[in-house]
Design an enzyme around this catalytic site. Structure first.
Site, mmCIF file in Angstrom:
data_model
loop_
_atom_site.group_PDB
_atom_site.id
_atom_site.type_symbol
_atom_site.label_atom_id
_atom_site.label_comp_id
_atom_site.label_asym_id
_atom_site.label_seq_id
_atom_site.Cartn_x
_atom_site.Cartn_y
_atom_site.Cartn_z
ATOM 1 N N ASP A 1 5.352 -3.308 -1.811
ATOM 2 C CA ASP A 1 4.788 -3.075 -0.480
ATOM 3 C C ASP A 1 5.365 -4.141 0.443
ATOM 4 O OD1 ASP A 1 2.917 -2.325 1.706
ATOM 5 O OD2 ASP A 1 1.931 -1.203 0.107
ATOM 6 N N HIS B 1 6.327 0.918 4.125
ATOM 7 C CA HIS B 1 5.768 -0.150 3.286
ATOM 8 C C HIS B 1 6.850 -0.943 2.552
ATOM 9 C CE1 HIS B 1 1.401 0.723 3.595
ATOM 10 N NE2 HIS B 1 1.805 1.956 3.830
ATOM 11 N N GLU C 1 2.189 6.587 5.244
ATOM 12 C CA GLU C 1 2.176 5.729 6.432
ATOM 13 C C GLU C 1 3.576 5.253 6.826
ATOM 14 O OE1 GLU C 1 -2.224 3.764 6.111
ATOM 15 O OE2 GLU C 1 -0.701 2.926 4.803
HETATM 16 C C1 ACM Z 1 -2.751 4.694 1.407
HETATM 17 O O1 ACM Z 1 -3.944 4.321 1.347
HETATM 18 N N1 ACM Z 1 -1.967 4.264 2.371
HETATM 19 C C2 ACM Z 1 -2.194 5.597 0.423
#
Ligand code: ACM
Length: 631
Positions: free
Chosen positions: A199, A273, A350
């Site tokens: 991440d 991410h 995201e």
């Molecule tokens: C997430 O909670 N962004 C998968």
């Protein structure tokens, strides 16, 4: 007239009685109480009939002998002392399911029978939960004199994917800590550990052909305080906080998990991410910004009311750069060799597209493919990733954003934003793993927000338990199962990970194992408290939020009123609004109370058997007049 019903099971005749409340979580599908008692004796041996069960036999012996002053031998030669029997059979008419088992406790012996070692292992977990809580003591102080009512359990899971996700990026957990996490989850028959390995805040797995991923990407500057408010790295500041798993570490974890019938599903979260990867290899992003560092928990995005967001720092891979696919091929090739899991998780959530929108190569790629929406660019990227996994013989799973553009139905979808997205994906022919935030997010606080550390949302045990993973029978075979997700921005050490995970993971375990028709909150919460005692003895943290008052407020005829509930049974709730402490002698809550105007503070606490339990809440009137209290 009452008539005894006699059953003949393995040549024994036994009467069937009404069942006392079970102690087992998840609740077994079928339990019949039989006549008589099995008495544990210190001269017992554990017999197992196949090499495949050697680990299971040793595991049971170790779990028993941690609490009693005697080592229990294991043997493959049946004899008079073989009073605990672990048996693999080719076929078992009672339980055809691959993870199912039959547990028969008779006066003479205890037999666990299954067609697979996993089934036997789950039978062992059930047996251990039937034993008194002393079995969790770690000090060898007990005697092998336990008694168990004779009974016959036939059990199997509703779903095959019963998981927990541990985010090891936001906070690094060592190999020993991940093993402890696995040890605890298998007690509740979880079989999948999803490791969120990468991440913005750290890259945690060694990729030998890309050494900077861990040399640079695994380390950030040390910062404290609320995640998302922390100071950026200063120029020249050393990044010393973090860690990563070597490939040997991963092999060790995979082996440890497999012995306990847990599949580790690795996640490499792309194309969003990715700040840690970009800090290591800046060419991966559209901006190529070489000043990007592994993030220590700063505020690098702005969230808008409609759920969209703007990133101030480029944390996305560039979908129009062929070098990115060379990078991904290297990463996934090494990953596929390390993890035997059928699925590899590729993230996909995201992904901010603002930097793609400004990038000429991305624009050119969109023109060439006649794309009109940025999501199609992510669709293109995900299809390229899917081709890499196809070549490696792995199936792809990703967060539910991956369904926003076309993918082959070989891909599985991990539903997180809301449950209907999951059912919709199942209707379209995708296999689905359920983890909707509203029922599954273990980073959410579980009691009152005034006493729990600040997180952006709350989730009570009863809400988790209320979830039926698939209320549509026609979709049941498309739902692989589901999991709870522990994001660790605010979870800095293992016991706190346990505190956030339990008891909510007990509800998740039951949601995915036990048939919905058998689930019952009153039975469950009773069993949860029995397990609290076991957690205490085993030295595992858990939240006691079930004892905290649940306060909500509303207006009735312009009068502010307060309702107080609690999840645990048999509580007496005492409250005050006169500035005094809610002692045992303060008023008892019986019905919604009117809050008069003035400088009022509500103080409230639950008692059981005249002892205070759970937290005291102190809520000033101005807070009662606003969400989350005001409904
Ligand atoms: C997430 O909670 N962004 C998968």
């Amino acid at each position: 007239m009452l008539r005894n019903l006699y059953l003949t099971i393995i040549g024994l005749s036994m009467a069937v009685f009404a069942l006392p409340q079970s102690t087992v979580i998840p609740l077994p599908q079928k339990t019949e109480l039989l006549k008589g008692t099995f008495l544990f004796r210190s001269d017992m041996e554990i017999y197992y009939n196949s090499d495949e069960l050697k680990f299971a036999a040793q595991y049971l012996a170790q779990r028993l002998s941690q609490s009693v002053a005697k080592d229990i031998p294991v043997t493959t030669k049946p004899g008079k002392k073989s009073r605990l029997k672990l048996i693999i059979t080719q076929q078992n008419d009672a339980v055809a399911h691959a993870e199912g088992y039959e547990l028969l406790i008779s006066i003479e012996n205890i037999a666990i029978t299954a067609t697979t070692p996993a089934g036997v292992f789950y039978g062992i977990q059930t047996l251990l939960q039937l034993l008194p809580a002393d079995v969790e003591n770690m000090d060898k102080s007990g005697q092998l004199t336990w008694r168990l009512p004779c009974q016959h359990i036939v059990d199997y899971p509703r779903f095959g994917w019963r998981g927990l996700m541990l985010d090891v990026s936001r906070h690094f957990f060592t190999v020993a800590e991940v093993k402890q996490y696995i040890e605890q989850m298998v007690r509740y028959k979880f079989n999948t550990l999803h490791l969120h390995l990468t991440d913005d805040h750290g890259w945690r797995v060694e990729i030998k052909s890309l050494p900077r991923l861990t040399e640079v990407g695994a380390w950030r500057v040390e910062r404290h305080g609320q995640f998302g408010t922390r100071e950026k790295p200063r120029p020249g500041e050393q990044a010393t906080y973090g860690g990563y798993y070597t490939q040997d570490d991963i092999r060790e974890l995979v082996r440890f998990a497999a012995e306990r019938h847990v599949t580790i599903v690795p996640e490499i979260d792309v194309p969003g991410h990715c700040m840690a990867a970009i800090a290591a290899y800046p060419y991966l992003s559209c901006t190529g910004d070489t000043s990007i560092k592994v993030d220590p928990g700063t505020n690098f995005a702005e969230w808008h009311a409609d759920g969209s967001f703007t990133m101030f720092v480029d944390n996305t891979l560039n979908p129009a750069n062929e070098e990115v696919y060379v990078f991904l091929e290297k990463v996934f090739t090494e990953l596929a060799a390390l993890f035997p899991s059928e699925y590899i998780h590729v993230g996909g959530d995201e992904c901010y597209k603002g930097f793609w929108a400004k990038d000429t190569a991305c624009q050119e790629l969109m023109r060439k493919n006649n794309y009109t929406r940025m999501e199609q660019l992510q669709g293109y990227f995900m299809q390229r990733v899917q081709r890499i996994l196809d070549k490696l013989g792995k199936k792809m799973i990703g967060w539910d954003e991956i369904t926003e553009d076309s993918l082959s139905s070989q891909a599985a979808v991990m539903c997180w934003r809301n449950r209907d997205i999951g059912y919709e994906a199942a209707r379209k022919g995708y296999r689905v793993v359920m983890a909707p935030t509203a029922f599954s997010y273990l980073d959410y606080y579980q009691g009152d927000h005034l006493v729990e550390p600040p997180v952006y949302a709350g989730l009570r045990l009863s809400k988790v338990y209320s979830f039926n993973p698939c209320p549509y029978p026609e979709l049941e075979n498309m739902i692989l199962g589901g999991q709870g997700n522990l994001w660790t921005e605010n979870v800095p050490y293992l016991q706190y990970a346990f505190y956030m995970t339990y008891p909510r993971a007990l509800a998740i375990a039951e949601n995915y194992w036990t048939l919905d028709t058998l689930k019952d909150w009153n039975s469950f919460i009773h069993r949860v408290e029995i397990h609290f005692d076991r957690f205490d003895r085993a030295g595992i943290a858990y939240s006691k939020a079930i004892f905290d008052p649940m306060v909500s407020s509303y207006y009735e005829d312009n009068q502010l009123k307060v309702k107080i509930e609690a999840e645990a049974p048999l509580l007496e709730i005492h409250y005050t609004i006169d500035g005094t402490m809610p002692t045992l002698y303060a008023p008892v809550y019986t019905a919604p109370i009117s809050i008069p105007n003035g400088q009022i503070t509500l103080r409230v606490r639950a008692y059981r058997d005249k002892q205070p339990v759970g937290n005291m809440l102190i809520i000033p009137i101005n807070m009662l007049k606003a969400p989350p209290y005001l409904r």
